[in-house]
Design an enzyme around this catalytic site. Structure first.
Site, PDB file in Angstrom:
ATOM      1  N   LYS A  52       4.859 -13.179  -5.584  1.00 47.26           N
ATOM      2  CA  LYS A  52       5.092 -12.039  -4.704  1.00 47.26           C
ATOM      3  C   LYS A  52       5.808 -12.533  -3.449  1.00 47.26           C
ATOM      4  CE  LYS A  52       3.049  -8.749  -1.611  1.00 47.26           C
ATOM      5  NZ  LYS A  52       1.866  -8.429  -0.791  1.00 47.26           N
ATOM      6  N   GLY A  59      -1.213  -0.532   3.115  1.00 45.02           N
ATOM      7  CA  GLY A  59      -1.470   0.747   3.757  1.00 45.02           C
ATOM      8  C   GLY A  59      -2.580   1.571   3.141  1.00 45.02           C
TER       9      GLY A  59
END
Length: 256
Positions: A99, A187
């Site tokens: 990632k 988030g």
């Protein structure tokens, strides 16, 4: 419901990816992972011990032979720094599915898209399979895909904020335009946020703080598992159309 997804030729049954930061200890992290049903964990190479046997190691609690490790570049603010970090990860564990995140500055932890794109191109040429954290921008997402990203990971809101998806329109446009998996990254604050992401057609959701900072991380991990499953089922079922006015459930004709 059996509903698998694939990234870079690897298939997974869980659409939830969880992190390995902010937990009380590795034991709690492992318990939350089990409750979540996730098959992939992200590992901040610069912060989590995966190579020094003289100190507690994550691999003692989460078996990399059973769970896919996804090394990430959390804390990197330049493309060069991120590339060096992932090269070290490959040397340490042989990982090529990674990632990538390159942050613009410390206050917002928003991605620096110019540096991110440059790093994606270099990593792809070196044989890495980068899943890339990015802005919720469909143009930038397409550029990353063309550069070699194997998955697009737009933020739902700032990292660690728990604000939930702030721009559902852009996320939907990214999903519609992508030929690689799209996973909301950052988030998410609670289960309903995860369901919203899946209802938009995302292939998965990545989260860390929402579970790790819950009052009961293990219980929250279980809730997130169910939320991702229900959101995916709702997407596949196809929601009803939105109307501007009421529409009765029963016909008005033939009333007594």
């Amino acid at each position: 419901m059996t509903d698998s997804w694939s990234v870079a030729g690897r298939t997974f049954n869980s659409r939830l990816i969880v992190g390995t930061g902010k937990y009380k200890d590795f034991e709690q992290n492992a318990a939350a992972l089990e409750a979540s049903g996730a098959q992939i964990v992200t590992v901040a190479v610069r912060r989590v011990n995966v190579s020094d046997p003289s100190a507690p190691m994550l691999t003692d609690y989460i078996d990399p032979k059973k769970i896919t490790y996804l090394p990430n570049t959390a804390g990197c603010f330049t493309g060069d720094e991120a590339i060096r970090t992932l090269r070290l990860a490959r040397e340490a564990g042989g990982w090529d599915l990674v990632k990538l995140e390159v942050l613009g500055e410390a206050k917002t932890l928003y991605p620096d898209m110019r540096e991110t794109l440059k790093a994606t191109e270099i990593l792809a040429k070196e044989g890495f399979l980068p899943m890339v954290y990015c802005a919720d921008d469909p143009i930038a997402a397409k550029q990353l895909e063309d550069a070699g990203a194997v998955a697009i990971m737009p933020l739902g809101a700032p990292i660690g904020s728990g604000l939930g998806l702030q721009n559902k329109v852009m996320i939907r446009l990214i999903v519609e335009g992508a030929k690689v998996p799209v996973l909301v990254d950052a988030g998410v604050g609670t289960a309903s946020d995860a369901s919203v992401a899946m209802e938009l057609g995302c292939d998965g959701v990545l989260m860390n703080t929402a579970i790790a900072e819950a009052k009961d991380p293990v219980m929250m991990a279980g809730a997130m598992k169910l939320a991702v499953q229900s959101g995916r089922a709702a997407y596949l079922a196809g929601r009803m159309g939105r109307r501007q006015y009421a529409d009765p459930s029963s016909p008005l004709a033939g009333l007594i």
